[in-house]
Motif scaffolding. Structure first.
Motif, PDB file in Angstrom:
ATOM      1  N   THR A 175      34.870 -51.110 -41.331  1.00 48.84           N
ATOM      2  CA  THR A 175      35.705 -50.398 -42.572  1.00 48.84           C
ATOM      3  C   THR A 175      34.913 -49.134 -42.521  1.00 48.84           C
ATOM      4  OG1 THR A 175      36.300 -49.983 -44.694  1.00 48.84           O
ATOM      5  CG2 THR A 175      34.727 -51.818 -44.511  1.00 48.84           C
ATOM      6  N   LEU A 176      35.722 -48.178 -42.774  1.00 48.67           N
ATOM      7  CA  LEU A 176      34.953 -46.645 -43.057  1.00 48.67           C
ATOM      8  C   LEU A 176      34.762 -46.563 -44.613  1.00 48.67           C
ATOM      9  CD1 LEU A 176      37.084 -44.304 -41.041  1.00 48.67           C
ATOM     10  CD2 LEU A 176      34.809 -45.085 -40.675  1.00 48.67           C
ATOM     11  N   ASP A 177      35.380 -47.497 -45.590  1.00 48.11           N
ATOM     12  CA  ASP A 177      35.797 -47.213 -46.995  1.00 48.11           C
ATOM     13  C   ASP A 177      34.515 -47.062 -47.595  1.00 48.11           C
ATOM     14  OD1 ASP A 177      38.597 -49.586 -46.850  1.00 48.11           O
ATOM     15  OD2 ASP A 177      38.426 -47.327 -47.290  1.00 48.11           O
ATOM     16  N   TYR A 178      33.314 -47.744 -47.216  1.00 53.12           N
ATOM     17  CA  TYR A 178      32.091 -47.868 -47.951  1.00 53.12           C
ATOM     18  C   TYR A 178      31.225 -46.910 -47.369  1.00 53.12           C
ATOM     19  CZ  TYR A 178      33.239 -51.831 -50.718  1.00 53.12           C
ATOM     20  OH  TYR A 178      33.776 -52.560 -51.740  1.00 53.12           O
ATOM     21  N   LEU A 179      31.438 -45.950 -46.492  1.00 51.01           N
ATOM     22  CA  LEU A 179      30.349 -44.968 -45.992  1.00 51.01           C
ATOM     23  C   LEU A 179      30.444 -43.832 -46.779  1.00 51.01           C
ATOM     24  CD1 LEU A 179      31.277 -44.617 -42.076  1.00 51.01           C
ATOM     25  CD2 LEU A 179      29.291 -45.797 -43.153  1.00 51.01           C
ATOM     26  N   PRO A 180      29.123 -43.205 -47.312  1.00 50.29           N
ATOM     27  CA  PRO A 180      28.826 -42.043 -47.969  1.00 50.29           C
ATOM     28  C   PRO A 180      29.187 -40.763 -47.272  1.00 50.29           C
ATOM     29  CG  PRO A 180      26.808 -43.007 -47.294  1.00 50.29           C
ATOM     30  CD  PRO A 180      27.881 -44.041 -46.755  1.00 50.29           C
ATOM     31  N   SER A 201      27.526 -46.613 -52.096  1.00 52.37           N
ATOM     32  CA  SER A 201      28.331 -47.915 -51.831  1.00 52.37           C
ATOM     33  C   SER A 201      28.380 -48.721 -52.961  1.00 52.37           C
ATOM     34  CB  SER A 201      27.261 -48.339 -50.459  1.00 52.37           C
ATOM     35  OG  SER A 201      27.410 -47.801 -49.737  1.00 52.37           O
ATOM     36  N   LEU A 202      27.406 -48.659 -53.838  1.00 54.68           N
ATOM     37  CA  LEU A 202      27.342 -49.479 -55.069  1.00 54.68           C
ATOM     38  C   LEU A 202      28.618 -48.852 -55.734  1.00 54.68           C
ATOM     39  CD1 LEU A 202      26.104 -51.812 -56.519  1.00 54.68           C
ATOM     40  CD2 LEU A 202      24.602 -49.830 -58.087  1.00 54.68           C
ATOM     41  N   GLY A 203      28.777 -47.575 -55.860  1.00 56.36           N
ATOM     42  CA  GLY A 203      29.972 -46.804 -56.747  1.00 56.36           C
ATOM     43  C   GLY A 203      31.275 -47.223 -56.084  1.00 56.36           C
ATOM     44  N   ILE A 246      31.335 -45.179 -62.510  1.00 57.31           N
ATOM     45  CA  ILE A 246      31.840 -44.852 -61.140  1.00 57.31           C
ATOM     46  C   ILE A 246      31.747 -43.468 -60.799  1.00 57.31           C
ATOM     47  CG2 ILE A 246      34.017 -45.100 -59.695  1.00 57.31           C
ATOM     48  CD1 ILE A 246      35.047 -47.470 -61.137  1.00 57.31           C
ATOM     49  N   LYS A 247      31.981 -42.497 -61.638  1.00 58.96           N
ATOM     50  CA  LYS A 247      32.096 -41.060 -61.427  1.00 58.96           C
ATOM     51  C   LYS A 247      30.697 -40.482 -61.066  1.00 58.96           C
ATOM     52  CE  LYS A 247      36.235 -39.793 -64.084  1.00 58.96           C
ATOM     53  NZ  LYS A 247      36.789 -39.534 -65.262  1.00 58.96           N
ATOM     54  N   LYS A 248      29.606 -41.005 -61.862  1.00 62.82           N
ATOM     55  CA  LYS A 248      28.147 -40.866 -61.750  1.00 62.82           C
ATOM     56  C   LYS A 248      27.668 -41.393 -60.520  1.00 62.82           C
ATOM     57  CE  LYS A 248      27.442 -39.687 -66.493  1.00 62.82           C
ATOM     58  NZ  LYS A 248      26.982 -40.292 -67.821  1.00 62.82           N
ATOM     59  N   LEU A 249      28.224 -42.398 -59.820  1.00 65.42           N
ATOM     60  CA  LEU A 249      27.738 -42.833 -58.417  1.00 65.42           C
ATOM     61  C   LEU A 249      28.417 -42.026 -57.276  1.00 65.42           C
ATOM     62  CD1 LEU A 249      27.213 -46.670 -59.365  1.00 65.42           C
ATOM     63  CD2 LEU A 249      25.510 -44.985 -58.849  1.00 65.42           C
ATOM     64  N   LEU A 250      29.537 -41.970 -57.313  1.00 62.17           N
ATOM     65  CA  LEU A 250      30.464 -41.476 -56.319  1.00 62.17           C
ATOM     66  C   LEU A 250      30.334 -39.844 -56.296  1.00 62.17           C
ATOM     67  CD1 LEU A 250      33.646 -43.605 -56.245  1.00 62.17           C
ATOM     68  CD2 LEU A 250      31.464 -43.739 -54.915  1.00 62.17           C
ATOM     69  N   VAL A 251      29.053 -39.381 -56.161  1.00 62.73           N
ATOM     70  CA  VAL A 251      28.915 -38.025 -56.307  1.00 62.73           C
ATOM     71  C   VAL A 251      28.551 -37.368 -54.845  1.00 62.73           C
ATOM     72  CG1 VAL A 251      27.346 -36.238 -57.171  1.00 62.73           C
ATOM     73  CG2 VAL A 251      28.160 -38.270 -58.615  1.00 62.73           C
ATOM     74  N   LEU A 258      23.320 -41.489 -59.675  1.00 64.18           N
ATOM     75  CA  LEU A 258      22.415 -42.054 -60.762  1.00 64.18           C
ATOM     76  C   LEU A 258      21.245 -43.013 -60.049  1.00 64.18           C
ATOM     77  CD1 LEU A 258      24.672 -43.999 -63.356  1.00 64.18           C
ATOM     78  CD2 LEU A 258      23.498 -41.555 -63.806  1.00 64.18           C
ATOM     79  N   SER A 259      20.245 -42.893 -60.440  1.00 65.06           N
ATOM     80  CA  SER A 259      19.043 -43.902 -59.937  1.00 65.06           C
ATOM     81  C   SER A 259      19.624 -45.477 -60.272  1.00 65.06           C
ATOM     82  CB  SER A 259      17.999 -43.716 -60.630  1.00 65.06           C
ATOM     83  OG  SER A 259      17.927 -44.068 -61.738  1.00 65.06           O
ATOM     84  N   LEU A 260      18.929 -46.306 -59.538  1.00 65.28           N
ATOM     85  CA  LEU A 260      19.265 -47.789 -59.972  1.00 65.28           C
ATOM     86  C   LEU A 260      18.768 -48.007 -61.315  1.00 65.28           C
ATOM     87  CD1 LEU A 260      18.209 -49.035 -56.586  1.00 65.28           C
ATOM     88  CD2 LEU A 260      20.497 -49.423 -57.462  1.00 65.28           C
TER      89      LEU A 260
END
Ligand SMILES: Cc1nn(C)cc1-c1nc2c(-c3cnn(Cc4cccc(C(=O)N5CCN(C)CC5)c4)c3)c(Cl)cnc2[nH]1
Length: 289
Positions: A175-180, A201-203, A246-251, A258-260
């Motif tokens: 799947t491409l879904d998780y590619l940044p 990918s965590l987002g 979610i919004k702070k990870l899918l940037v 965000l950091s871990l």
């Protein structure tokens, strides 16, 4: 339970083979018991014939062994050892008592917020451990996560992980879904080996746990376009704290994600995890989930 005594040489005769547990693109996994210790494990069998056609999978398996055998973390599936015979390669893996996470997600269609938050906290802890060892997983998705007997999740399948930096090409499959976005866009590939790819990918994983489908799910062409623009909508019934994470990870800009550490201290995580046990229990009781 400690790992079995680690003799220099493992061989097939040391194991009693049980039922098949599953199969993937490159192999099958069986329940197995090491005879002298009665230690239960999962034996992943890969056929050399399938690896040799220069598909780079052989290097992937070598990498999986090299990386995973040196990792020890409760949320990372252990690789205890490996051996081979004339036709096959065997990986001796930790047995995850509750199997593949994506099957649980399919069965429940989506996870309640308290459960999703606990899984994301465990993922963040595992990724922090990996990144501190300069290992980037690069293939975080439900299909690569297993569940232990106590419901804890375990990242498996290090076939695509790398020791940063690395000049390895990633042939896109699955799947491409998780590619940044940085892996979708052509141009400089050094971003491929920035740990921040795992935060994107965590987002995506957080979104899919809560909504039951990936944020950019579409036709392959449209998925790539939507990823490149971070074009997603979060359903209004998702809590505002979860939306915020979610919004702070899918940037798009990897450096702005965000950091871990920030994930692990995010209000949505704090509210639902061990620290906020009472809050989580109140939530569970009220929603009955
Ligand atoms: C099933 C089951 N039911 N219950 C109650 C427990 C289990 C169970 N399964 C495992 C498994 C297991 C089995 N199959 N799989 C799926 C599988 C098997 C073989 C290869 C792959 C594979 O090719 N993968 C590469 C692609 N990515 C996406 C994916 C990986 C993928 C994993 C393992 Cl490794 C360890 N413990 C387990 N416990």
């Amino acid at each position: 339970v400690d790992a079995p005594i680690t003799p220099k040489q493992f061989h097939l005769g040391m194991f009693e083979i049980g039922r098949p547990l599953g199969k993937g693109k490159f192999g099958r996994v069986y329940l197995a018991k090491e005879r002298s210790s009665n230690f239960i494990c999962a034996l992943k069998v890969l056929y050399k014939s399938e690896l040799q056609h220069g598909t780079g999978v052989e290097k992937q398996v070598r990498r999986e062994i090299e990386i995973q055998s040196n990792l020890r973390h409760p949320n990372i599936l252990k690789l205890y050892g490996h051996f081979h015979d004339s036709k096959r390669i065997f990986l001796i893996l930790e047995f995850a008592g509750k199997g593949e996470l994506y099957k649980h997600l399919q069965r429940e269609s989506r996870f309640p917020e308290w459960k999703a938050a606990q899984y994301i906290a465990q993922m963040a802890s595992a990724l922090q451990y990996l990144h501190r060892k300069h290992v980037i997983h690069r293939d975080i998705k439900p299909e690569n996560i297993l569940m232990g007997i106590h419901g804890e999740i375990k990242i498996s399948d290090f076939g695509w992980s790398v020791h940063a930096p690395n000049n390895r090409r990633k042939t896109l499959c699955g799947t491409l879904d998780y590619l940044p976005p940085e892996m979708i866009k052509s141009g400089s590939k050094d971003n491929w080996y920035n740990e921040k790819v795992d935060l994107w990918s965590l987002g995506v994983l957080t979104y899919e746990f809560l909504v039951g489908e990936a944020p950019f799910e579409d036709t392959p062409i449209m998925t790539q376009k939507r990823i490149a623009r971070a074009d997603m909508t979060i359903p209004e019934w998702v809590s505002k704290e979860a939306k915020d994470l979610i919004k702070k990870l899918l940037v798009l800009d990897p450096e702005k994600r965000l950091s871990l550490e920030e994930v692990q201290t995010h209000p949505w995580i704090i509210k639902h995890c061990v620290k906020g046990e009472r809050a989580a229990n109140r939530e569970k009781l009220s929603t009955g989930s």
